[in-house]
Every structure is written in structure tokens, then in C-alpha cells.
Design a protein around this motif. Structure first.
Motif: not given
Length: 215
Positions: A125-145, A182-183
């Protein structure tokens, strides 16, 4: 034919009922269909946050009460009972359990998504925020790695407009409003294959880093 005061009240009451029903429906979809927990979140109000804290650091973008989280797999009745007491709450997804998030600028994210799909890479899944960011869902652990993965690929994360969200973070989920801006919308809606088991960050990171570097 004019509206009566009673008619206006009835319309407003109906709108509130529809809003509550939409919120419960979305919560039930997220918890029951996609396997995500959902927490009711504060909303932006009159230039501040509905939590009432004038110094709130994240107006309209934080959980109202951690004890009200609806767990993954919860029954519809549980979602209905929780949302009945938090009218107008936003839907927040806790990050770091079934997914982490790679966050990039909208333009770069859109270009990267097209490139990934052409290459046949698995994309969650990928979300689009009203402040102009795209957010890609990836497997847990990505932030630490993330720093290590970028280093191994020859990228310096300081030079990229790319960050990862992990445990402790919350994602504002569609169709909720993000801080009064915005949404949030789906750029790529969840599907059964990747909602509960999104791809490993390393499968997408090379393309994301390349596009962010060129953008």
C-alpha cells in the motif's frame, strides 16, 4: 420550500450518523480485512488540536487515548463501541508491527511507483498526504535498517529526502484529515497479497533512492 429548524437538526444528525458509520466501516476494514490495529486520533480544531493542549507538538496527528486502540482482527462490534465514544476521531495506524513506512516527496514517490510497477517489483500500500508526501508500506524493521541498507547501496541518507517510520510512529490513514490540511488518500490501495505482508524495504529502496537523488 424552506428548511425548518427541526429539519436542519435532522440533517446534521444524519450527517453525524453517516460520519460515524463511515468511521466504523473503515476501522472494520483495516482491522478485519487488512490485519492492522487502529487507534482513534485527535483532529485539528480552530488552529489547534482537539486534545486541548495549546502546546501540542502534533496537532491533529496523535492518538487520543492509547487504551482505545482497536486491535487487528477485532469484531465489528468492538470497532462500533470504540468509535461511538470518539465522534470525529481520525484513524491512526500504529507503525512497526505489521509494517514500517518509507516516506518520500510526492513527485519522487509517484515516479518511483511507476518505475517499480514497470519493473514488476512487489509494492505494498502507498498513501498520499495533503502536505505532499508519499508513504510506502514495507516490512517491519525498515526504520532500524535504513541507514545500513542505504550505506550498502552506496547512498548517503543525509543527501536524500527519504525517511523511514518505525515503532512508536502513527500513520494517519485514509480518509482521515491530516492536521487540518486535508484528507489522506490511497495512491495504491491495499490488496490481500501485500497488506499484511508488505515487501522488504531492500526490494524498493534502490529505486526510491535513485529517484530521490535525481529529483
Amino acid at each position: 420550500m424552506g428548511f425548518t429548524i427541526g429539519g436542519i437538526r435532522e440533517m446534521r444528525s444524519g450527517a453525524r450518523r453517516r460520519g460515524r458509520a463511515a468511521g466504523v466501516s473503515a476501522v472494520a476494514e483495516y482491522t478485519g480485512l487488512w490485519g492492522w490495529a487502529v487507534a482513534p486520533g485527535a483532529r485539528a480544531a480552530a488552529g489547534g488540536c482537539s486534545c486541548g493542549d495549546a502546546a501540542c507538538a502534533a496537532p491533529g496527528a496523535h492518538p487520543l487515548d492509547f487504551s482505545l486502540e482497536v486491535p487487528a482482527g477485532a469484531a465489528l462490534a468492538t470497532a462500533a463501541d470504540t468509535w461511538a465514544g470518539v465522534t470525529g476521531a481520525s484513524l491512526l495506524l500504529p507503525v512497526g508491527r505489521t509494517f514500517d513506512v518509507l516516506d518520500v516527496a510526492e513527485a519522487a514517490g509517484r515516479r518511483a511507483l511507476v518505475r517499480m510497477e514497470r519493473m514488476g517489483l512487489p509494492v505494498g500500500p502507498v498513501t498520499l498526504t495533503p502536505d505532499g508526501r508519499t508513504q510506502f508500506f514495507v516490512a517491519p524493521g525498515a526504520a532500524a535498517q535504513l541507514p545500513t541498507l542505504l550505506y550498502r547501496m552506496g547512498w548517503d541518507d543525509a543527501d536524500l529526502d527519504l525517511r523511514a517510520l518505525g515503532p512508536g510512529a502513527y500513520l494517519t490513514a485514509p480518509p482521515s484529515d491530516l492536521g487540518g490540511l486535508g484528507p489522506v488518500r490511497w495512491l495504491r490501495a491495499p490488496v490481500p497479497d501485500t497488506a499484511a505482508a508488505p515487501p522488504q524495504a531492500r526490494l524498493l529502496l534502490g529505486t526510491l533512492a535513485y529517484i530521490c537523488h535525481r529529483w
